[in-house]
Design a protein around this motif. Structure first.
Motif, PDB file in Angstrom:
ATOM      1  N   GLN A 137    -155.525  -8.041  10.311  1.00 47.88           N
ATOM      2  CA  GLN A 137    -156.924  -8.425  10.465  1.00 47.88           C
ATOM      3  C   GLN A 137    -157.161  -9.825   9.918  1.00 47.88           C
ATOM      4  OE1 GLN A 137    -159.609  -5.385   8.870  1.00 47.88           O
ATOM      5  NE2 GLN A 137    -160.146  -4.919  10.975  1.00 47.88           N
TER       6      GLN A 137
ATOM      7  N   CYS B 220    -155.922 -12.339  12.410  1.00 44.63           N
ATOM      8  CA  CYS B 220    -156.852 -12.462  13.543  1.00 44.63           C
ATOM      9  C   CYS B 220    -158.087 -13.248  13.134  1.00 44.63           C
ATOM     10  CB  CYS B 220    -157.257 -11.079  14.062  1.00 44.63           C
ATOM     11  SG  CYS B 220    -155.941 -10.263  14.975  1.00 44.63           S
ATOM     12  N   ALA B 221    -158.589 -12.992  11.922  1.00 47.63           N
ATOM     13  CA  ALA B 221    -159.776 -13.717  11.446  1.00 47.63           C
ATOM     14  C   ALA B 221    -159.481 -15.209  11.336  1.00 47.63           C
ATOM     15  CB  ALA B 221    -160.226 -13.164  10.097  1.00 47.63           C
TER      16      ALA B 221
ATOM     17  N   ASP C 246    -157.110 -16.853  12.937  1.00 42.76           N
ATOM     18  CA  ASP C 246    -156.894 -17.385  14.287  1.00 42.76           C
ATOM     19  C   ASP C 246    -158.237 -17.665  14.949  1.00 42.76           C
ATOM     20  OD1 ASP C 246    -156.343 -16.554  17.504  1.00 42.76           O
ATOM     21  OD2 ASP C 246    -154.865 -17.849  16.547  1.00 42.76           O
ATOM     22  N   LEU C 247    -159.171 -16.738  14.738  1.00 41.56           N
ATOM     23  CA  LEU C 247    -160.515 -16.892  15.304  1.00 41.56           C
ATOM     24  C   LEU C 247    -161.183 -18.151  14.766  1.00 41.56           C
ATOM     25  CD1 LEU C 247    -162.640 -15.533  17.087  1.00 41.56           C
ATOM     26  CD2 LEU C 247    -163.395 -14.243  15.098  1.00 41.56           C
TER      27      LEU C 247
ATOM     28  N   LEU D 162    -168.242 -13.331  10.200  1.00 39.56           N
ATOM     29  CA  LEU D 162    -166.963 -12.673   9.917  1.00 39.56           C
ATOM     30  C   LEU D 162    -167.078 -11.768   8.701  1.00 39.56           C
ATOM     31  CD1 LEU D 162    -163.812 -14.953  10.105  1.00 39.56           C
ATOM     32  CD2 LEU D 162    -164.188 -12.757  11.213  1.00 39.56           C
TER      33      LEU D 162
ATOM     34  N   LEU E  21    -168.574  -8.601   9.619  1.00 36.88           N
ATOM     35  CA  LEU E  21    -167.684  -7.733  10.405  1.00 36.88           C
ATOM     36  C   LEU E  21    -166.627  -7.068   9.545  1.00 36.88           C
ATOM     37  CD1 LEU E  21    -166.733  -9.482  13.783  1.00 36.88           C
ATOM     38  CD2 LEU E  21    -168.397  -7.687  13.384  1.00 36.88           C
ATOM     39  N   VAL E  22    -166.006  -7.851   8.656  1.00 31.85           N
ATOM     40  CA  VAL E  22    -164.908  -7.340   7.839  1.00 31.85           C
ATOM     41  C   VAL E  22    -165.150  -7.625   6.355  1.00 31.85           C
ATOM     42  CG1 VAL E  22    -162.957  -7.098   9.396  1.00 31.85           C
ATOM     43  CG2 VAL E  22    -163.631  -9.372   8.661  1.00 31.85           C
ATOM     44  N   PRO E  23    -166.134  -6.946   5.744  1.00 32.19           N
ATOM     45  CA  PRO E  23    -166.462  -7.214   4.337  1.00 32.19           C
ATOM     46  C   PRO E  23    -165.284  -6.985   3.384  1.00 32.19           C
ATOM     47  CG  PRO E  23    -167.659  -5.287   5.169  1.00 32.19           C
ATOM     48  CD  PRO E  23    -166.995  -5.932   6.333  1.00 32.19           C
TER      49      PRO E  23
ATOM     50  N   LEU F 288    -162.438  -8.101   3.673  1.00 34.92           N
ATOM     51  CA  LEU F 288    -161.630  -9.316   3.609  1.00 34.92           C
ATOM     52  C   LEU F 288    -162.367 -10.463   2.915  1.00 34.92           C
ATOM     53  CD1 LEU F 288    -159.959  -9.555   7.156  1.00 34.92           C
ATOM     54  CD2 LEU F 288    -158.927  -8.810   5.027  1.00 34.92           C
ATOM     55  N   THR F 289    -163.517 -10.175   2.315  1.00 33.88           N
ATOM     56  CA  THR F 289    -164.355 -11.233   1.736  1.00 33.88           C
ATOM     57  C   THR F 289    -163.602 -12.183   0.815  1.00 33.88           C
ATOM     58  OG1 THR F 289    -166.332  -9.878   1.908  1.00 33.88           O
ATOM     59  CG2 THR F 289    -166.427 -11.714   0.382  1.00 33.88           C
TER      60      THR F 289
END
Lengths: 271, 286
Positions: free
Chosen positions: A4, A7-8, A10-11, A27, A30-32, A34-35
């Motif tokens: 993940q 991907c984050a 890369d985005l 972001l 979407l994916v807390p 990974l903060t």
């Protein structure tokens, strides 16, 4: 989770850099989970804060943040102040290096940027220490009749492995550059982005050549190289791509010029 | 930190998709899918998002059975998944999710007989212009309709080049609308968008957009009118491209240099053994 994060990241390399803060905020929604990873891995334009004790500006980043407070490199104090003891600060010996680094890079900033704000933050590592050197410069020429705004952000992170008479330095440098113009003739033109490069080198360490000096040399070298690359990519490469999409001269004219140069070529080369 | 609603998740994800640089839509889709708490959240909106992206970008496809290209554009949309190919005298069927042409069908009244002589004349002029200035990467779609008592001819130009092996992609889009009563003065409106993405060890993007308008004298003769309007469009586009080049030069020569010098005013790199003396020098100079 690494998947993940990949991907984050890369985005973030694909979304328009002009809106990096908005994209990062999205972001994080979407994916807390990974903060922490995202805040330290994704470069954002540096924010400036004012140190009321030292009466000067300093830059904010993840490395001088503790919770919601930020530490000034000038006064070594957190704002807002952290209750229940101190927030994380470098050890006394490291703070001495940090003070020296801030002094030296303040001069560096003045010589190359003739303005702007700089800050250096250090933290201890097991076998040495690390430092982040930050510089921010903005330019607004809207007043001089040239409607153009530019921002330069330097983020240099160096890890130093202390081997007594030598130091092993690993530098990761990111420059964020954004230039905007809005005119009647060309409409709105925005060139934004960042480039990142890495370098690893050994330098002898001595009184004449302490860590700060070695780091300074390495960063000057790297930043100058990156400046050239930025110039080439921003004002060369992207412009070339536009020329690939649309040919201002036109094929008929190009054909004519090609024929003319062939004629000249054979006239010169032929006997 | 409050929980983010599913609605918000879809909104954020959709915004990411619509901001994908030219040629990188599927890469962005893959990234976004991996970041969703639940992949099926995007199912309901996927088709409309893909369709919005493709038509906004004016994706170029080869006309089935022909050599020319067709633009998948909003102006040319006949129905969901069907796009007009006036030059090929057919309607192209396009799958937005797979991003490919799936078939075609003959026209059934999509071209207005009154407007068609003008549309065809504009098509001829536009094709010649695109061959001259946008080949090999560009294509044009020319559409005509009646609207509120006027004839409206729309010339769409889309030019793209994808070079992921060298980490760059770009697209140029222009849309010109000519509104007129037959024989009457033409109101010309244009919009231009250029996006370039360079991403080797970084992320650099050019984004430019602008609009133009002009009036062109009327002419009842379709080929003559098309020539005259096209001449104006070309002049405006040449001007826009030239202004963009000028902006590049100014940004590079002025603003960029004012941000950071190539070398200090001493014209030499810093002598790091003596750097603290620079400061003393400054203070003495005060």
């Amino acid at each position: 989770m690494t998947d993940q994060l990949d991907c984050a990241l890369d985005l973030m390399r694909r979304l328009p850099p002009a809106h990096v803060e908005d994209h990062l905020a999205g972001l994080l929604d979407l994916v807390p989970d990974l903060t922490e990873d995202l805040l330290s891995a994704v470069d954002q334009p540096l924010k400036i804060a004012y140190d009321n004790h030292a009466k000067r500006d300093y830059l904010l980043c993840d490395y001088n943040r503790d919770g919601d407070s930020y530490r000034s490199p000038w006064s070594n104090k957190y704002d807002p102040p952290i209750e229940d003891g101190e927030g994380a600060v470098p050890s006394a010996a490291l703070r001495a290096i940090e003070v020296q680094a801030n002094e030296v890079f303040d001069i560096y900033r003045d010589l190359y940027f003739e303005g702007g704000v700089s800050s250096v933050y250090c933290w201890d590592l097991d076998d040495g220490f690390a430092a982040v050197v930050l510089i921010k410069k903005t330019q607004d020429q809207s007043k001089k009749g040239q409607p153009m705004k530019g921002t330069w952000d330097s983020i240099h992170v160096v890890e130093v492995k202390d081997m007594k008479k030598t130091g092993h330095y690993k530098l990761t440098s990111t420059i964020m550059l954004s230039i905007d113009t809005e005119t009647e003739a060309s409409g709105s033109v925005n060139l934004s982005g960042s480039l990142t490069r890495q370098e690893e080198k050994d330098f002898p360490v001595s009184d004449a050549s302490p860590h700060v000096t070695n780091i300074g040399r390495m960063i000057e070298e790297m930043e100058s190289k990156l400046r050239m690359t930025l110039e080439h990519i921003y004002f060369g490469k992207t412009k070339e791509v536009v020329a690939t999409l649309r040919n201002q001269i036109g094929n008929a004219e190009l054909e004519k010029r090609k024929n003319l140069s062939n004629q000249i070529g054979s006239a010169l080369g032929g006997k | 930190m409050g929980d983010v609603s599913n609605e918000d998740i879809v909104r954020i994800a959709t915004d990411f998709l619509l901001n994908a640089p030219p040629g990188e839509f599927m890469e962005v889709v893959t990234d976004v899918r991996a970041l969703l708490p639940n992949e099926s959240l995007l199912n309901a909106s996927a088709l409309s998002t893909f369709r919005e992206y493709n038509t906004e970008q004016m994706v170029q496809v080869t006309s089935p059975g022909n050599k020319h290209q067709v633009l998948i554009s909003k102006v040319g949309e006949v129905s969901d998944g069907e796009y007009l190919d006036p030059r090929g005298r057919q309607v192209v069927q396009y799958d937005h999710i797979k991003q490919e042409v799936t078939g075609s069908r003959p026209l059934s009244g999509e071209l207005d007989a009154d407007v068609e002589p003008f549309r065809a004349a504009f098509d001829q002029e536009a094709s010649r212009y695109v061959d001259e200035h946008y080949s090999p990467n560009g294509a044009t779609g020319v559409y005509g309709k009646k609207e509120g008592g006027n004839y409206v001819i729309t010339v769409c130009i889309s030019s793209s080049k994808f070079n992921p092996n060298n980490y760059w992609n770009g697209r140029w889009r222009s849309i010109w609308t000519a509104t007129f009563k037959p024989g009457g003065q033409v109101q010309l409106q244009g919009s231009l968008k250029v996006n370039v993405h360079y991403y080797e060890d970084g992320n650099v993007q050019l984004n430019t957009q602008t609009t133009r308008s002009a009036s062109v004298a009327g002419n009842g003769n379709a080929p003559d009118l098309a020539k005259e309007v096209m001449k104006n469009i070309i002049k405006l586009e040449q001007g826009l491209h030239a202004s963009l080049d000028t902006s590049y030069n100014t940004m590079g020569d002025t603003t960029f240099k004012a941000l950071r010098r190539a070398l200090p005013i001493t014209r030499a790199k810093i002598d790091w053994n003596k750097i603290r003396t620079y400061k003393l020098g400054q203070e003495m100079g005060k």
